[in-house]
Design an enzyme around this catalytic site. Sequence first.
Site, PDB file in Angstrom:
ATOM      1  CD  GLU A  53     -11.818  -1.544  -0.249  1.00 28.10           C
ATOM      2  OE1 GLU A  53     -12.643  -0.722   0.220  1.00 28.10           O
ATOM      3  OE2 GLU A  53     -10.717  -1.207  -0.713  1.00 28.10           O
ATOM      4  CG  ASP A  95      -2.004  -1.042   1.139  1.00 30.29           C
ATOM      5  OD1 ASP A  95      -2.177  -1.630   0.062  1.00 30.29           O
ATOM      6  OD2 ASP A  95      -2.679  -1.276   2.159  1.00 30.29           O
TER       7      ASP A  95
END
Length: 293
Positions: free
Chosen positions: A130, A11
């Site tokens: 998600e 990330d």
Amino acid sequence: MASIRIIPRLDIKGPNLVKGIHLEGLRVLGDPDAFARYYYENGADELMYQDVVASLYERNSLHEIVRKTARQLFIPLTVGGGIRTLTDIRDVLRAGADKVCLNTAAVRNPELVRAASRAFGSSTIVVAVEAIKQPGPTGRYEAFTENGREATGLEAVEWATRLAEMGAGELIITSVDREGTGLGFDGALIRAIADAVSIPVIAHGGAGCLDHVIDVCQQGHAHAVALSSLLHYEFITHPEYQPPGAGGEGNTHFLRSGRTFSKIQPTDLPTIKAALQDAGIECRPMLVETDAR
């Protein structure tokens, strides 16, 4: 089942590799190039870069990092965050990515998935789901966007099935509840989606030890596993790791201490692959020569 792929997920916020819990509370860990090279040299099957602040600017800002990685590391690279249009997809692929990962754009305009798969090939299009488990007896999972902050009203398994029908080549399934906690994958979520679609499912979110990786492959029917904390906190213990400078954003005292969250037992890629093989799970062999560590 085909060989299980192990995919380090990096990330990225600006120039830094970051890591959070539940996709929030980001902690700066260091230079993503160093982490990526270490994982490449230790047998990663693929790499995934996610621009975690792309939603603020509605564009992906990783082109230079992608170009550099593609020139130096010769494994498939998936890039996500802020990719909204066919032009965005083309630009990221031209920068050197092998695949792109969509989420918000797919929710806002599902036809983008179909158009992208036709334009670039379904194997190029990964879509992220998600998911957050909703309260109540139904066990319903809802799909979210914006790093788990924005509800969509979409039931996660039904949404995943639609994405597969529209031409997505792979799905990466993140349990926002588990992500970064080290408490283990949400096996019920992963298995429900893996059993509902005919395309590969990548499990992400919650790995805290080797057993969690083995379990999500055996019981969760995952085709691949994306890992962050489990690998990142192993690398920061090595002499070659350089934490952010004293003036940087990172908690340098924490990083130099070698401590991690108590629920996470860091490990490296060769150890993970050996454990999978010992459990009778086929995984890909090392792709590059490495020094013994």
